[in-house]
Structure formats: C-alpha cells, structure tokens
Enzyme design. Sequence first.
Site, PDB file in Angstrom:
ATOM      1  N   HIS A  68       0.834  -1.213   0.000  1.00 52.31           N
ATOM      2  CA  HIS A  68       0.000   0.000   0.000  1.00 52.31           C
ATOM      3  C   HIS A  68       0.863   1.255   0.000  1.00 52.31           C
ATOM      4  CE1 HIS A  68       1.111  -0.380   4.197  1.00 52.31           C
ATOM      5  NE2 HIS A  68       0.726   0.878   4.407  1.00 52.31           N
TER       6      HIS A  68
ATOM      7  N   ASP B 271       0.420   4.966   1.952  1.00 49.08           N
ATOM      8  CA  ASP B 271      -0.393   5.420   3.079  1.00 49.08           C
ATOM      9  C   ASP B 271      -1.520   6.342   2.605  1.00 49.08           C
ATOM     10  OD1 ASP B 271       1.060   3.998   5.013  1.00 49.08           O
ATOM     11  OD2 ASP B 271       2.575   5.583   5.133  1.00 49.08           O
TER      12      ASP B 271
ATOM     13  N   HIS C  66       4.752   0.162   0.478  1.00 52.36           N
ATOM     14  CA  HIS C  66       5.432  -0.627   1.508  1.00 52.36           C
ATOM     15  C   HIS C  66       4.538  -1.732   2.036  1.00 52.36           C
ATOM     16  CE1 HIS C  66       3.471   2.757   3.525  1.00 52.36           C
ATOM     17  NE2 HIS C  66       3.463   2.056   4.641  1.00 52.36           N
TER      18      HIS C  66
ATOM     19  N   ARG D  48       4.039   6.296  14.069  1.00 50.68           N
ATOM     20  CA  ARG D  48       4.320   6.885  12.754  1.00 50.68           C
ATOM     21  C   ARG D  48       3.847   8.328  12.739  1.00 50.68           C
ATOM     22  NH1 ARG D  48       0.953   4.365   8.093  1.00 50.68           N
ATOM     23  NH2 ARG D  48      -0.201   6.315   8.129  1.00 50.68           N
TER      24      ARG D  48
END
Length: 279
Positions: free
Chosen positions: A97, A99, A245, A260
């Site tokens: 995906h 983000d 990622h 994150r």
Amino acid sequence: MEIEPITPHLGAQIQGFDLRDISNGRAEHLKDMFVEHRVLVFRDQKLDRDAHKSVGRVFGQLHVHPSKKAFEMKGDPEIFKVRAQADTVKVNGGRWHMDVSCEENPPAGSILRLLKLPPHGGDTVFCDMTRAFETLSAPVQHMLLELEACHDGERDLRWYGLTPNPDQTYPSWTHPVVVAHPLTGKPVLFVNEGFTEEIADMSYDESRSILDMLFAHIARAPGLQCRVTWEPGTVVMWDNRAVQHFAVHDYAPHERLGERVTIVGQGPPMAWKPELLEV
Ligand code: SIN
C-alpha cells in the site's frame, strides 16, 4: 555521516546523522537525501515523540489519519500507532500500500520508529513505483496513461474486518493511474492493493483483471524492492509519493509496537505526461 545504498535503485542507510539536530543546513540535506533515495534508514537514533514530530515538520505539516475521526480514537492526533499483539491476525500495513492514498491529497511521506521490536523478523519491504511503471511493456504503459482509479478507505478497513459507524465517513478519491512525482516529475504507478478499489469507466471484470495484473507485478518483483530490518533506535522514512510498503508479519506471537508521523502532501497527484521526463 555515511550514506550506504540498500539497493542500486532504492533506499539508503544513513550512519552518523542525529535526527535531533535538524538545524537549517541539515534539514535541507535531509530533504535532498529523501528525494534521492526515497527510503531512508537511520540507525542509533534517540528520538522521543516530540523530536519525532519535529523531524516530520521539516517536510511539512503533520497529517491526521482519517481513522482518528471515523473511530473517534483518543491520543495524539498526529501520531499513528502500529501495533501487533500476540493474537493480531492482520497487522497495520500488512499488504502492499501507499499510506492513505484514498485522500484527495495523499500524504507526502511517513516516518516510523518502533518502540517495541520482536526478537526476529518484522521487516518492512518497500517497492519503487517509478521502476514498477518503467518495467511494464510499452503497450501496457500507454494504456495506463489514459486511466484513473478510485482509492477507497473502506476497502482498507474491510481488509482489517472494520466498518465505520453509519454516520461516519472514510475518504474515497479518484486519482490518475500514473502520476508525476511532484518534485522529480518522474512517472509513478499510483495503484495499490490496500486502497485501490476499481479503475474508472470499465466493467468490473476489466478493472479487476488490470488491477490484479499490476498488483502481481509489484508483489512478484524483488528487483523493484528493498527490505529494511529494524534494530533498536532505527527510524525509517519513506516517500509515499514514490514507493509502496509492506509490513511483514512473520513474528507472531511476539509483539511489535511503533509510532508513525505522516506528512501532508503538496496537493492532489497530477497525471504524468511523457513529455515531463524531458523537462
Ligand atoms: C505502515 O505504516 O504501513 C506500517 C509499516 C510497518 O509497520 O513496518
């Protein structure tokens, strides 16, 4: 400071750069390395949450994940937690995906630090979306240049077995299938298994076949990828406009916990036109 490429195409490990010191010249250097390598791995860092957020602000405003609104999650709105526990079946980011590509203005990048690591495993794998586009055949590249696709946050939620409450909404947006990187002008294949639901103006079967072909192209090509193994003190940042990622969940029943910080994008992705390469 030492910059050691992870592969000839993607990613670099940076030694001897303390992310707590981001005074002016160093911030510019950081941004240049980010655009060049697209995945930066910093070892032996001592960031607390505030310092982590300060590094994010070097690149822009900090993003608030839509789940914070849809599920009224508590805690710092600018921190997105990744958490795998002993009984977790699907970890955050456990398939390819970019983000939050379901937003009109998807994030420019993300910066992750782990607070708890499993004894082994728990790597993150990245895939270069410019090379993913460039390694397709010319007829397929030409077809993709004409297309747009819908990215739907609820597709991502469904994968985790979640649904927003009926009165809550989750973003959904249509983007070109091949976009221009906002800083380099390079083509970026902009569909991902996590969020891309369908290609516009096609039958369901046509859209499914093309997306499945592209998702397989991304997943089956180790030569487009780089793999990052975490250590205590590692901080990883990635250019969300250039790479996808995948968080590898190979460590159950051990735990893995991270925070994150995500950076707001510079505007909606624009379609890539072949002439942009010559600019
Ligand atoms: C993510 O941001 O998708 C999670 C990445 C990771 O946990 O390695």
